[in-house]
Design an enzyme around this catalytic site. Structure first.
Site, mmCIF file in Angstrom:
data_model
loop_
_atom_site.group_PDB
_atom_site.id
_atom_site.type_symbol
_atom_site.label_atom_id
_atom_site.label_comp_id
_atom_site.label_asym_id
_atom_site.label_seq_id
_atom_site.Cartn_x
_atom_site.Cartn_y
_atom_site.Cartn_z
ATOM 1 C CB SER A 1 -0.888 0.011 1.245
ATOM 2 O OG SER A 1 -1.553 1.259 1.378
ATOM 3 C CE1 TYR B 1 -3.675 -1.847 5.490
ATOM 4 C CE2 TYR B 1 -3.116 0.428 4.967
ATOM 5 C CZ TYR B 1 -3.456 -0.853 4.561
ATOM 6 O OH TYR B 1 -3.586 -1.129 3.212
ATOM 7 C CE LYS C 1 -1.274 -3.727 3.313
ATOM 8 N NZ LYS C 1 -1.386 -5.022 2.606
#
Length: 247
Positions: free
Chosen positions: A138, A151, A155
């Site tokens: 991402s 998060y 990534k």
């Protein structure tokens, strides 16, 4: 038909980016396992195509992952391509307020799954001296947003793992790359934004120079290239599919 006669496992393949990758791979001639934790969705997606098979899998569980790999090898005899697409996020919130459960789930699905599937499948690819692995990361791992701290960190882990896997597996003829999409029109979009309103969408889109979200077909097109023989000298790259978000 750049993927003619290739076999591929796509995790999280029943919806969102995964479904876009499945559709493109099948259009390019591959045989695809639609692997997803949602059994009904995997069955439904696979039923759309003659060369697709469903598989119910929890990518954060070693036994479930091994069963998935065993099923693919039983079906085809070999696996050419692995796409680690399954992923989750926590809702936007200050970093210190994220629960243990949400933190553990994010790292189990986004990170540990890559280790578990590599443990199950890499020996097979090494024996064949061939294979393409694609990790879906991402832009959050390259240009992180506030309030998605853990998060973002997961990534970032995917990006470093991709490069490490690439340099270690290159002598065995195995290529490893990653896609770094901006948020897309997928079931996770509302989770990234906290809530889905025209105002929040407009604010989010204002950070993307090309003015739109990633679409499943954008990811499918990029994935098909990186997993094809046309990308035979490309490994360890983190391709941004983000409309300029990371510039």
């Amino acid at each position: 038909m750049r993927l003619a006669d290739k076999t591929a496992i796509v995790t999280g393949g029943a919806q969102g980016f995964g479904a876009g990758i499945v559709d493109k791979f099948l259009a390019e001639g591959a045989r695809v396992m639609v692997a997803d934790i949602n059994a009904d969705a995997a069955e439904s997606k696979a039923s759309e195509h003659d060369n697709a098979i469903p598989c119910t899998v929890n990518v954060a569980d070693g036994d479930s992952v091994q069963a998935m790999v065993d099923a693919a090898l039983s079906q085809w005899g070999h696996v050419d391509i692995l796409v680690n697409n399954a992923g989750v996020t926590h809702l936007p919130a200050p970093m210190e307020t994220i629960s243990d459960e949400d933190f553990d789930r994010v790292f189990a699905v986004n990170c540990k799954s890559i280790y578990l599937i590599a443990r199950a499948l890499v020996p097979h690819m090494k024996a064949r001296k061939s294979g393409a692995i694609l990790n879906v990361s991402s832009t959050a791992g390259l240009s992180p947003r506030p309030n998605l701290n853990w998060y973002n960190a997961s990534k970032g882990w995917v990006n470093v793992a991709t490069k490490t896997m690439a340099v270690e597996l290159a002598p065995f003829g195995i290529r490893v790359n990653a896609l770094n999409p901006v948020a897309g029109e997928t079931p996770l979009l509302k989770s990234f934004m906290g809530e889905d309103t025209p105002e929040i969408r407009a604010k989010f889109l204002a950070t993307i120079p090309m003015g739109r979200f990633s679409q499943p077909h954008d990811m499918g097109n990029a994935a098909a290239f990186l997993c094809s023989d046309e990308a035979g000298l490309i490994t360890g790259t983190l391709m941004e599919v983000d409309g300029g978000r990371c510039i």
